[in-house]
Write a protein that holds these residues in place. Structure first.
Motif, mmCIF file in Angstrom:
data_model
loop_
_atom_site.group_PDB
_atom_site.id
_atom_site.type_symbol
_atom_site.label_atom_id
_atom_site.label_comp_id
_atom_site.label_asym_id
_atom_site.label_seq_id
_atom_site.Cartn_x
_atom_site.Cartn_y
_atom_site.Cartn_z
ATOM 1 N N LYS A 239 -19.835 4.066 -36.455
ATOM 2 C CA LYS A 239 -19.478 2.803 -36.766
ATOM 3 C C LYS A 239 -18.964 2.702 -38.312
ATOM 4 C CE LYS A 239 -21.211 -0.949 -35.414
ATOM 5 N NZ LYS A 239 -22.369 -1.802 -34.935
ATOM 6 N N TYR A 240 -19.483 3.663 -39.164
ATOM 7 C CA TYR A 240 -19.423 3.498 -40.574
ATOM 8 C C TYR A 240 -19.035 4.879 -40.878
ATOM 9 C CZ TYR A 240 -22.231 -0.568 -39.545
ATOM 10 O OH TYR A 240 -22.799 -1.563 -39.201
ATOM 11 N N PRO A 241 -17.624 5.009 -41.430
ATOM 12 C CA PRO A 241 -16.849 6.311 -41.961
ATOM 13 C C PRO A 241 -17.745 6.631 -43.288
ATOM 14 C CG PRO A 241 -15.142 4.873 -41.170
ATOM 15 C CD PRO A 241 -16.588 4.143 -40.969
ATOM 16 N N ASP A 242 -17.558 7.854 -43.585
ATOM 17 C CA ASP A 242 -18.321 8.533 -44.638
ATOM 18 C C ASP A 242 -19.692 8.486 -44.629
ATOM 19 O OD1 ASP A 242 -15.640 8.248 -45.622
ATOM 20 O OD2 ASP A 242 -15.932 6.632 -46.651
ATOM 21 N N THR A 243 -20.320 8.262 -43.506
ATOM 22 C CA THR A 243 -21.784 8.534 -43.169
ATOM 23 C C THR A 243 -22.066 10.127 -43.302
ATOM 24 O OG1 THR A 243 -22.158 6.563 -42.213
ATOM 25 C CG2 THR A 243 -23.851 8.121 -41.658
ATOM 26 N N VAL A 244 -23.121 10.721 -44.124
ATOM 27 C CA VAL A 244 -23.442 11.818 -44.140
ATOM 28 C C VAL A 244 -24.959 11.937 -43.700
ATOM 29 C CG1 VAL A 244 -23.835 13.785 -45.588
ATOM 30 C CG2 VAL A 244 -22.178 12.465 -46.119
ATOM 31 N N PHE A 245 -25.059 12.723 -42.380
ATOM 32 C CA PHE A 245 -26.169 12.724 -41.585
ATOM 33 C C PHE A 245 -26.861 14.092 -41.739
ATOM 34 C CE2 PHE A 245 -28.463 12.944 -37.019
ATOM 35 C CZ PHE A 245 -29.369 12.044 -37.566
ATOM 36 N N ILE A 246 -27.999 14.063 -42.555
ATOM 37 C CA ILE A 246 -28.843 15.267 -42.828
ATOM 38 C C ILE A 246 -30.092 15.486 -42.040
ATOM 39 C CG2 ILE A 246 -29.832 16.368 -44.901
ATOM 40 C CD1 ILE A 246 -28.110 14.790 -46.673
ATOM 41 N N THR A 247 -30.178 16.584 -41.427
ATOM 42 C CA THR A 247 -31.376 16.887 -40.488
ATOM 43 C C THR A 247 -31.759 18.325 -40.803
ATOM 44 O OG1 THR A 247 -29.751 17.873 -38.883
ATOM 45 C CG2 THR A 247 -30.194 15.256 -38.619
ATOM 46 N N GLY A 248 -32.856 18.735 -40.053
ATOM 47 C CA GLY A 248 -33.511 19.995 -40.130
ATOM 48 C C GLY A 248 -34.032 20.225 -38.856
ATOM 49 N N HIS A 249 -35.199 20.952 -38.511
ATOM 50 C CA HIS A 249 -35.567 21.151 -37.359
ATOM 51 C C HIS A 249 -35.286 22.345 -36.317
ATOM 52 C CE1 HIS A 249 -38.007 19.973 -33.908
ATOM 53 N NE2 HIS A 249 -37.042 19.795 -32.962
ATOM 54 N N LEU A 250 -33.780 22.781 -36.683
ATOM 55 C CA LEU A 250 -33.520 23.873 -35.656
ATOM 56 C C LEU A 250 -33.765 25.042 -36.333
ATOM 57 C CD1 LEU A 250 -30.197 22.440 -34.535
ATOM 58 C CD2 LEU A 250 -32.215 22.064 -33.596
ATOM 59 N N HIS A 251 -34.136 25.421 -37.521
ATOM 60 C CA HIS A 251 -34.379 26.661 -38.230
ATOM 61 C C HIS A 251 -33.351 27.797 -37.998
ATOM 62 C CE1 HIS A 251 -38.936 25.843 -37.282
ATOM 63 N NE2 HIS A 251 -38.419 24.891 -38.081
ATOM 64 N N THR A 252 -32.182 27.014 -38.179
ATOM 65 C CA THR A 252 -30.773 28.098 -38.274
ATOM 66 C C THR A 252 -30.322 28.261 -39.549
ATOM 67 O OG1 THR A 252 -29.308 25.894 -37.916
ATOM 68 C CG2 THR A 252 -30.022 27.318 -35.910
ATOM 69 N N GLY A 253 -29.801 29.463 -39.606
ATOM 70 C CA GLY A 253 -29.410 29.794 -41.083
ATOM 71 C C GLY A 253 -28.216 29.403 -41.360
ATOM 72 N N PHE A 254 -27.815 29.656 -42.511
ATOM 73 C CA PHE A 254 -26.274 29.245 -42.917
ATOM 74 C C PHE A 254 -25.316 29.981 -42.163
ATOM 75 C CE2 PHE A 254 -27.872 28.646 -47.576
ATOM 76 C CZ PHE A 254 -27.890 27.657 -47.512
ATOM 77 N N GLY A 255 -24.295 29.071 -41.634
ATOM 78 C CA GLY A 255 -23.386 29.745 -40.739
ATOM 79 C C GLY A 255 -22.604 28.406 -40.005
ATOM 80 N N LYS A 256 -22.105 28.904 -38.708
ATOM 81 C CA LYS A 256 -21.125 28.272 -38.050
ATOM 82 C C LYS A 256 -21.920 26.874 -37.485
ATOM 83 C CE LYS A 256 -21.884 30.750 -33.507
ATOM 84 N NZ LYS A 256 -21.064 31.465 -32.517
ATOM 85 N N TYR A 257 -23.359 26.937 -37.328
ATOM 86 C CA TYR A 257 -23.917 25.858 -36.759
ATOM 87 C C TYR A 257 -24.554 24.856 -37.806
ATOM 88 C CZ TYR A 257 -24.163 28.664 -32.712
ATOM 89 O OH TYR A 257 -24.020 29.337 -31.625
ATOM 90 N N THR A 258 -24.040 25.093 -39.305
ATOM 91 C CA THR A 258 -24.659 24.310 -40.327
ATOM 92 C C THR A 258 -23.903 22.918 -40.409
ATOM 93 O OG1 THR A 258 -25.026 26.317 -41.689
ATOM 94 C CG2 THR A 258 -25.131 24.245 -42.647
ATOM 95 N N TYR A 259 -22.441 22.935 -40.287
ATOM 96 C CA TYR A 259 -21.861 21.596 -40.559
ATOM 97 C C TYR A 259 -21.098 21.407 -39.321
ATOM 98 C CZ TYR A 259 -18.359 18.470 -41.977
ATOM 99 O OH TYR A 259 -17.401 17.541 -42.229
ATOM 100 N N GLY A 260 -20.907 20.027 -39.091
ATOM 101 C CA GLY A 260 -19.998 19.603 -37.697
ATOM 102 C C GLY A 260 -19.516 18.323 -38.209
ATOM 103 N N LYS A 261 -18.222 17.858 -37.734
ATOM 104 C CA LYS A 261 -17.717 16.732 -38.017
ATOM 105 C C LYS A 261 -17.612 15.913 -36.537
ATOM 106 C CE LYS A 261 -15.723 13.372 -40.256
ATOM 107 N NZ LYS A 261 -14.241 12.970 -40.138
ATOM 108 N N ILE A 262 -18.574 14.779 -36.375
ATOM 109 C CA ILE A 262 -18.869 14.194 -35.081
ATOM 110 C C ILE A 262 -18.215 13.014 -35.151
ATOM 111 C CG2 ILE A 262 -20.472 13.646 -33.393
ATOM 112 C CD1 ILE A 262 -22.466 15.469 -35.241
ATOM 113 N N GLY A 263 -16.902 12.712 -34.742
ATOM 114 C CA GLY A 263 -16.250 11.434 -35.073
ATOM 115 C C GLY A 263 -16.220 11.250 -36.570
ATOM 116 N N ASN A 264 -16.690 10.103 -36.865
ATOM 117 C CA ASN A 264 -16.739 9.689 -38.427
ATOM 118 C C ASN A 264 -17.846 10.355 -39.132
ATOM 119 O OD1 ASN A 264 -14.538 8.230 -38.435
ATOM 120 N ND2 ASN A 264 -15.506 6.270 -37.319
#
Length: 396
Positions: A239-264
Protein backbone atom coordinates in the motif's frame (compact mmCIF):
# COMPACT_ATOMS: atom_id res chain seq x y z
CA UNK A 1 58.64 -33.72 23.75
CA UNK A 2 55.63 -35.13 21.92
CA UNK A 3 53.39 -34.04 24.79
CA UNK A 4 54.75 -30.49 24.61
CA UNK A 5 54.23 -30.48 20.84
CA UNK A 6 50.66 -31.71 21.31
CA UNK A 7 49.92 -28.92 23.79
CA UNK A 8 51.46 -26.36 21.44
CA UNK A 9 49.33 -27.52 18.51
CA UNK A 10 46.22 -27.49 20.68
CA UNK A 11 46.89 -23.89 21.64
CA UNK A 12 47.29 -22.97 17.98
CA UNK A 13 43.97 -24.61 17.12
CA UNK A 14 42.28 -22.81 20.02
CA UNK A 15 43.67 -19.54 18.71
CA UNK A 16 42.18 -20.27 15.30
CA UNK A 17 38.77 -20.71 16.93
CA UNK A 18 38.79 -17.59 19.06
CA UNK A 19 40.84 -15.12 17.02
CA UNK A 20 39.46 -13.10 14.10
CA UNK A 21 40.00 -15.01 10.87
CA UNK A 22 41.25 -11.96 9.00
CA UNK A 23 42.06 -8.33 9.59
CA UNK A 24 39.91 -5.56 8.16
CA UNK A 25 41.45 -3.75 5.23
CA UNK A 26 42.65 -0.21 5.81
CA UNK A 27 42.63 0.87 2.17
CA UNK A 28 39.04 0.23 1.08
CA UNK A 29 37.58 1.86 4.18
CA UNK A 30 33.89 2.49 4.72
CA UNK A 31 32.99 5.73 3.02
CA UNK A 32 29.84 6.94 1.20
CA UNK A 33 29.99 7.59 -2.52
CA UNK A 34 29.03 11.23 -1.98
CA UNK A 35 29.75 12.47 1.55
CA UNK A 36 28.07 15.83 0.94
CA UNK A 37 24.84 14.48 -0.55
CA UNK A 38 24.28 11.36 1.57
CA UNK A 39 21.30 11.72 3.92
CA UNK A 40 21.59 8.47 5.86
CA UNK A 41 24.37 5.90 6.10
CA UNK A 42 23.97 2.57 7.89
CA UNK A 43 25.21 -1.02 7.90
CA UNK A 44 22.87 -4.00 7.43
CA UNK A 45 23.76 -7.51 8.57
CA UNK A 46 21.88 -10.79 8.72
CA UNK A 47 22.30 -13.81 10.99
CA UNK A 48 25.53 -13.49 13.00
CA UNK A 49 24.04 -16.41 15.00
CA UNK A 50 26.84 -16.38 17.56
CA UNK A 51 27.00 -19.71 19.35
CA UNK A 52 28.58 -20.99 22.56
CA UNK A 53 29.49 -24.28 20.85
CA UNK A 54 29.79 -23.39 17.14
CA UNK A 55 32.82 -21.26 17.88
CA UNK A 56 33.80 -20.64 14.25
CA UNK A 57 31.06 -18.02 13.85
CA UNK A 58 32.07 -15.36 16.34
CA UNK A 59 35.35 -14.40 14.61
CA UNK A 60 33.40 -13.17 11.58
CA UNK A 61 31.38 -10.88 13.84
CA UNK A 62 34.58 -9.61 15.42
CA UNK A 63 36.33 -8.78 12.15
CA UNK A 64 33.14 -7.23 10.73
CA UNK A 65 32.78 -5.05 13.81
CA UNK A 66 36.45 -4.05 13.46
CA UNK A 67 35.77 -3.03 9.87
CA UNK A 68 33.04 -0.62 10.99
CA UNK A 69 35.28 0.65 13.76
CA UNK A 70 37.92 1.36 11.10
CA UNK A 71 35.51 3.78 9.38
CA UNK A 72 37.43 7.02 8.81
CA UNK A 73 34.44 9.25 8.03
CA UNK A 74 31.52 10.16 10.27
CA UNK A 75 29.92 7.59 12.55
CA UNK A 76 27.39 5.37 10.81
CA UNK A 77 23.83 6.40 11.58
CA UNK A 78 22.90 2.83 12.50
CA UNK A 79 23.74 -0.83 12.50
CA UNK A 80 20.75 -2.94 11.45
CA UNK A 81 20.78 -6.65 12.33
CA UNK A 82 17.89 -8.61 10.80
CA UNK A 83 17.62 -11.34 13.42
CA UNK A 84 19.30 -14.56 14.56
CA UNK A 85 21.78 -12.51 16.52
CA UNK A 86 22.41 -15.55 18.73
CA UNK A 87 22.14 -19.29 18.25
CA UNK A 88 20.13 -20.13 21.36
CA UNK A 89 19.59 -16.87 23.27
CA UNK A 90 21.74 -17.88 26.22
CA UNK A 91 23.41 -15.20 28.39
CA UNK A 92 26.95 -15.94 27.18
CA UNK A 93 25.91 -15.49 23.56
CA UNK A 94 24.22 -12.14 24.21
CA UNK A 95 27.23 -11.00 26.23
CA UNK A 96 29.70 -11.97 23.50
CA UNK A 97 27.76 -10.15 20.79
CA UNK A 98 27.47 -7.12 23.05
CA UNK A 99 31.24 -7.13 23.67
CA UNK A 100 31.96 -7.34 19.96
CA UNK A 101 29.63 -4.63 18.63
CA UNK A 102 29.38 -2.17 21.50
CA UNK A 103 31.07 1.14 20.80
CA UNK A 104 32.13 0.35 17.23
CA UNK A 105 31.15 3.75 15.87
CA UNK A 106 27.43 3.71 15.14
CA UNK A 107 24.82 6.07 16.52
CA UNK A 108 21.92 3.62 16.77
CA UNK A 109 21.39 -0.13 16.93
CA UNK A 110 18.28 -1.34 15.09
CA UNK A 111 17.92 -5.02 16.00
CA UNK A 112 15.26 -7.55 15.04
CA UNK A 113 14.74 -10.95 16.61
CA UNK A 114 15.12 -14.13 14.60
CA UNK A 115 13.66 -17.51 15.42
CA UNK A 116 16.93 -18.60 17.06
CA UNK A 117 16.75 -15.63 19.43
CA UNK A 118 13.44 -16.71 20.97
CA UNK A 119 12.46 -20.26 20.05
CA UNK A 120 13.78 -22.62 22.75
CA UNK A 121 13.12 -20.50 25.84
CA UNK A 122 10.15 -19.12 27.66
CA UNK A 123 9.00 -16.31 25.37
CA UNK A 124 9.08 -13.60 28.04
CA UNK A 125 12.57 -14.63 29.15
CA UNK A 126 13.90 -14.50 25.58
CA UNK A 127 12.10 -11.20 25.02
CA UNK A 128 13.72 -9.70 28.13
CA UNK A 129 17.19 -10.79 26.97
CA UNK A 130 16.71 -9.14 23.58
CA UNK A 131 15.20 -5.93 25.00
CA UNK A 132 17.97 -5.53 27.56
CA UNK A 133 20.65 -6.20 24.93
CA UNK A 134 19.23 -3.64 22.49
CA UNK A 135 18.60 -0.96 25.11
CA UNK A 136 22.06 -1.33 26.62
CA UNK A 137 23.73 -0.94 23.22
CA UNK A 138 21.70 2.16 22.41
CA UNK A 139 22.23 3.74 25.81
CA UNK A 140 25.99 3.38 25.48
CA UNK A 141 25.87 4.75 21.93
CA UNK A 142 24.05 7.87 23.09
CA UNK A 143 20.92 6.93 21.17
CA UNK A 144 17.46 7.79 22.48
CA UNK A 145 16.04 4.49 21.22
CA UNK A 146 14.57 2.35 23.99
CA UNK A 147 12.26 -0.59 23.36
CA UNK A 148 9.81 -2.62 25.44
CA UNK A 149 8.61 -5.06 22.79
CA UNK A 150 10.05 -7.02 19.87
CA UNK A 151 8.16 -4.84 17.39
CA UNK A 152 8.95 -1.15 17.49
CA UNK A 153 9.67 1.87 15.29
CA UNK A 154 12.30 4.57 15.37
CA UNK A 155 13.07 7.53 13.13
CA UNK A 156 16.62 8.57 12.22
CA UNK A 157 17.16 11.85 10.37
CA UNK A 158 13.60 11.75 9.09
CA UNK A 159 13.78 8.13 7.87
CA UNK A 160 11.56 5.65 9.63
CA UNK A 161 12.61 2.14 10.65
CA UNK A 162 9.85 -0.31 11.54
CA UNK A 163 10.88 -3.59 13.17
CA UNK A 164 8.62 -6.64 13.23
CA UNK A 165 8.92 -9.32 15.92
CA UNK A 166 7.17 -12.60 16.55
CA UNK A 167 4.42 -12.57 19.16
CA UNK A 168 5.27 -16.12 20.22
CA UNK A 169 8.24 -18.47 20.35
CA UNK A 170 7.54 -20.18 17.03
CA UNK A 171 10.27 -22.61 15.94
CA UNK A 172 10.96 -21.37 12.38
CA UNK A 173 8.32 -18.88 11.27
CA UNK A 174 7.05 -15.74 12.99
CA UNK A 175 3.63 -15.30 14.55
CA UNK A 176 2.30 -11.79 13.94
CA UNK A 177 -0.88 -10.95 15.78
CA UNK A 178 -3.73 -8.95 14.27
CA UNK A 179 -2.76 -6.19 16.67
CA UNK A 180 0.78 -6.07 15.31
CA UNK A 181 -0.45 -6.05 11.70
CA UNK A 182 -2.72 -3.09 12.47
CA UNK A 183 0.22 -1.39 14.15
CA UNK A 184 2.38 -2.01 11.06
CA UNK A 185 -0.21 -0.42 8.79
CA UNK A 186 -0.52 2.61 11.08
CA UNK A 187 3.25 3.07 11.33
CA UNK A 188 3.65 2.91 7.56
CA UNK A 189 0.76 5.30 7.00
CA UNK A 190 2.07 7.79 9.55
CA UNK A 191 5.60 7.66 8.14
CA UNK A 192 4.78 7.64 4.44
CA UNK A 193 6.26 10.37 2.27
CA UNK A 194 6.27 10.27 -1.50
CA UNK A 195 9.66 9.36 -3.02
CA UNK A 196 11.01 8.81 0.48
CA UNK A 197 11.99 5.33 1.76
CA UNK A 198 10.62 3.65 4.85
CA UNK A 199 12.64 0.67 6.10
CA UNK A 200 10.80 -2.37 7.46
CA UNK A 201 12.98 -4.97 9.17
CA UNK A 202 11.97 -8.57 9.80
CA UNK A 203 13.89 -11.80 10.11
CA UNK A 204 11.95 -13.95 7.65
CA UNK A 205 11.05 -12.83 4.09
CA UNK A 206 7.68 -13.11 2.37
CA UNK A 207 6.75 -16.49 0.93
CA UNK A 208 7.64 -17.23 -2.70
CA UNK A 209 10.30 -14.51 -2.72
CA UNK A 210 14.11 -14.75 -2.87
CA UNK A 211 13.90 -18.22 -4.38
CA UNK A 212 11.57 -19.65 -1.73
CA UNK A 213 10.68 -22.37 -1.03
CA UNK A 214 13.64 -23.87 -2.96
CA UNK A 215 16.25 -21.79 -1.13
CA UNK A 216 14.89 -23.24 2.10
CA UNK A 217 15.14 -26.76 0.66
CA UNK A 218 11.48 -27.55 1.09
CA UNK A 219 8.47 -28.34 -1.14
CA UNK A 220 6.15 -26.59 1.31
CA UNK A 221 4.94 -23.31 -0.15
CA UNK A 222 5.35 -21.22 3.01
CA UNK A 223 8.67 -22.76 4.13
CA UNK A 224 11.38 -20.27 5.05
CA UNK A 225 8.95 -17.35 5.05
CA UNK A 226 7.55 -15.09 7.72
CA UNK A 227 4.67 -17.56 8.07
CA UNK A 228 0.90 -17.62 7.94
CA UNK A 229 0.66 -13.82 7.90
CA UNK A 230 2.87 -13.47 4.80
CA UNK A 231 0.06 -12.47 2.44
CA UNK A 232 -1.31 -9.95 4.94
CA UNK A 233 2.12 -8.40 5.47
CA UNK A 234 2.63 -8.22 1.71
CA UNK A 235 -0.72 -6.48 1.22
CA UNK A 236 0.08 -3.88 3.88
CA UNK A 237 3.59 -3.17 2.57
CA UNK A 238 2.32 -2.84 -0.99
CA UNK A 239 0.00 0.00 0.00
CA UNK A 240 3.00 2.28 0.53
CA UNK A 241 5.39 2.78 -2.40
CA UNK A 242 9.07 3.18 -1.54
CA UNK A 243 8.93 0.63 1.27
CA UNK A 244 12.24 -1.20 1.62
CA UNK A 245 11.78 -4.59 3.28
CA UNK A 246 15.01 -5.96 4.81
CA UNK A 247 15.18 -9.60 5.94
CA UNK A 248 17.61 -12.44 6.63
CA UNK A 249 17.03 -16.09 7.64
CA UNK A 250 17.77 -17.82 4.30
CA UNK A 251 21.59 -17.82 4.46
CA UNK A 252 21.83 -17.17 0.71
CA UNK A 253 24.90 -15.37 -0.60
CA UNK A 254 25.02 -12.37 -2.93
CA UNK A 255 23.35 -13.11 -6.25
CA UNK A 256 20.00 -13.49 -7.97
CA UNK A 257 18.11 -14.18 -4.73
CA UNK A 258 19.27 -11.06 -2.89
CA UNK A 259 16.88 -8.43 -4.30
CA UNK A 260 13.36 -8.53 -5.67
CA UNK A 261 10.73 -5.95 -6.59
CA UNK A 262 7.42 -7.25 -5.27
CA UNK A 263 4.75 -4.85 -6.48
CA UNK A 264 5.69 -1.61 -4.69
CA UNK A 265 8.01 -3.38 -2.25
CA UNK A 266 11.80 -3.32 -2.59
CA UNK A 267 12.73 -6.58 -0.87
CA UNK A 268 16.34 -7.18 0.17
CA UNK A 269 17.36 -10.48 1.75
CA UNK A 270 20.66 -10.20 3.61
CA UNK A 271 23.25 -12.98 3.50
CA UNK A 272 24.40 -14.51 6.75
CA UNK A 273 27.31 -12.88 8.52
CA UNK A 274 28.36 -15.93 10.53
CA UNK A 275 26.62 -19.02 9.12
CA UNK A 276 27.63 -20.70 5.85
CA UNK A 277 25.88 -19.09 2.86
CA UNK A 278 24.59 -21.02 -0.15
CA UNK A 279 22.85 -20.46 -3.50
CA UNK A 280 24.72 -17.24 -4.34
CA UNK A 281 27.53 -16.18 -6.62
CA UNK A 282 29.41 -14.98 -3.54
CA UNK A 283 28.89 -17.15 -0.46
CA UNK A 284 31.65 -15.76 1.75
CA UNK A 285 31.23 -15.25 5.47
CA UNK A 286 31.13 -11.70 6.80
CA UNK A 287 29.18 -10.20 3.89
CA UNK A 288 26.41 -7.62 4.12
CA UNK A 289 25.58 -4.09 3.03
CA UNK A 290 26.41 -0.46 3.65
CA UNK A 291 23.23 1.44 2.84
CA UNK A 292 23.45 5.00 1.53
CA UNK A 293 20.29 7.09 1.27
CA UNK A 294 20.18 10.11 -1.04
CA UNK A 295 17.32 12.29 -2.22
CA UNK A 296 15.18 9.92 -4.27
CA UNK A 297 17.64 7.03 -4.14
CA UNK A 298 18.81 4.20 -1.89
CA UNK A 299 22.03 2.35 -2.68
CA UNK A 300 22.83 -0.96 -1.01
CA UNK A 301 26.60 -1.24 -1.38
CA UNK A 302 27.74 -4.83 -0.99
CA UNK A 303 30.71 -5.34 1.29
CA UNK A 304 32.80 -8.12 2.72
CA UNK A 305 33.13 -6.75 6.26
CA UNK A 306 35.40 -9.62 7.26
CA UNK A 307 37.97 -8.64 4.63
CA UNK A 308 37.13 -4.93 4.60
CA UNK A 309 36.38 -4.52 0.88
CA UNK A 310 33.44 -3.33 -1.21
CA UNK A 311 31.93 -5.73 -3.76
CA UNK A 312 30.32 -3.39 -6.34
CA UNK A 313 29.17 -6.28 -8.55
CA UNK A 314 26.42 -6.99 -6.01
CA UNK A 315 25.26 -3.42 -5.34
CA UNK A 316 21.53 -2.65 -5.42
CA UNK A 317 20.44 0.76 -6.71
CA UNK A 318 16.85 1.61 -5.76
CA UNK A 319 15.23 4.61 -7.41
CA UNK A 320 12.43 6.21 -5.38
CA UNK A 321 10.99 8.03 -8.41
CA UNK A 322 11.03 5.35 -11.07
CA UNK A 323 9.29 1.98 -11.02
CA UNK A 324 10.64 0.70 -14.32
CA UNK A 325 12.56 1.67 -17.42
CA UNK A 326 12.03 -0.72 -20.31
CA UNK A 327 13.39 -0.92 -23.82
CA UNK A 328 11.06 -2.04 -26.59
CA UNK A 329 13.60 -4.70 -27.50
CA UNK A 330 16.66 -6.04 -25.64
CA UNK A 331 18.07 -8.23 -28.38
CA UNK A 332 18.39 -7.92 -32.17
CA UNK A 333 19.75 -10.16 -34.89
CA UNK A 334 22.50 -8.53 -36.97
CA UNK A 335 21.30 -7.24 -40.34
CA UNK A 336 23.64 -4.30 -40.88
CA UNK A 337 21.03 -1.70 -39.92
CA UNK A 338 21.12 0.78 -37.02
CA UNK A 339 19.06 -0.33 -34.04
CA UNK A 340 17.16 2.12 -31.87
CA UNK A 341 14.82 0.57 -29.29
CA UNK A 342 12.20 2.89 -27.86
CA UNK A 343 12.04 3.67 -24.14
CA UNK A 344 9.08 3.36 -21.79
CA UNK A 345 9.25 4.73 -18.23
CA UNK A 346 6.82 4.32 -15.32
CA UNK A 347 6.77 6.08 -11.96
CA UNK A 348 6.49 4.35 -8.56
CA UNK A 349 2.71 4.19 -8.96
CA UNK A 350 3.01 2.39 -12.29
CA UNK A 351 1.95 5.39 -14.35
CA UNK A 352 3.72 6.16 -17.61
CA UNK A 353 6.00 9.21 -17.43
CA UNK A 354 5.73 11.78 -20.21
CA UNK A 355 8.77 11.99 -22.51
CA UNK A 356 9.18 15.67 -21.66
CA UNK A 357 10.61 14.63 -18.29
CA UNK A 358 13.61 12.75 -19.68
CA UNK A 359 16.11 12.64 -22.50
CA UNK A 360 17.44 9.52 -24.20
CA UNK A 361 21.00 9.14 -25.43
CA UNK A 362 22.12 6.12 -27.45
CA UNK A 363 25.61 4.70 -27.92
CA UNK A 364 27.19 5.45 -31.28
CA UNK A 365 27.11 2.89 -34.07
CA UNK A 366 24.53 0.30 -33.09
CA UNK A 367 25.00 -1.64 -36.34
CA UNK A 368 27.60 -4.27 -35.58
CA UNK A 369 27.17 -7.18 -33.15
CA UNK A 370 27.81 -6.13 -29.55
CA UNK A 371 26.27 -4.56 -26.47
CA UNK A 372 25.06 -0.94 -26.56
CA UNK A 373 23.98 1.52 -23.89
CA UNK A 374 20.87 3.66 -23.66
CA UNK A 375 21.09 6.48 -21.07
CA UNK A 376 17.86 7.96 -19.75
CA UNK A 377 18.45 11.27 -17.97
CA UNK A 378 15.53 12.72 -16.01
CA UNK A 379 14.62 16.38 -15.66
CA UNK A 380 11.91 18.67 -14.33
CA UNK A 381 9.97 17.20 -11.42
CA UNK A 382 11.81 13.90 -11.93
CA UNK A 383 15.28 15.42 -11.88
CA UNK A 384 16.18 13.68 -8.61
CA UNK A 385 15.73 10.33 -10.35
CA UNK A 386 19.11 11.02 -11.97
CA UNK A 387 20.28 8.91 -14.90
CA UNK A 388 19.41 5.28 -15.56
CA UNK A 389 21.36 3.21 -18.06
CA UNK A 390 19.90 0.22 -19.93
CA UNK A 391 21.59 -2.03 -22.47
CA UNK A 392 20.62 -4.04 -25.56
CA UNK A 393 22.50 -6.51 -27.74
CA UNK A 394 22.97 -7.14 -31.43
CA UNK A 395 23.74 -10.79 -32.06
CA UNK A 396 25.55 -12.29 -35.01
Amino acid sequence: MKKLLSVFLSLIMLGVCIAPVSASAKTDVIKPLDEKAVRLHFAAWGDPQVSNYLTERRPYLQTSAADIRNNKTKKLDALVIAGDITENSIPDEWNWVYEDINGIGVKNYINATGNHDIRIHDYNTAKASFVNFTNKLNKNAGSKLRIKKLNYSYTIKGYKFIVLGSDSASFEEAELSTKQLKWLNKELKDGYKKNHPTFVIAHQPLKNTHGLPDTWGSPINSAGSIGNQSDKVKKILNKYPDTVFITGHLHTGFGKYTYGKIGNIHSVNLPSLGVDNEDGENNDHGIGYLVEVYDGKVIFRARNFDKGVYLPKYDIDINMYINSVKLSKKSYKYDGKVKKPTVSVKDVYGKKINKKYYTVKYSKGRKKPGTYKVKIKFKGKYKKAGTITKTFRIKK
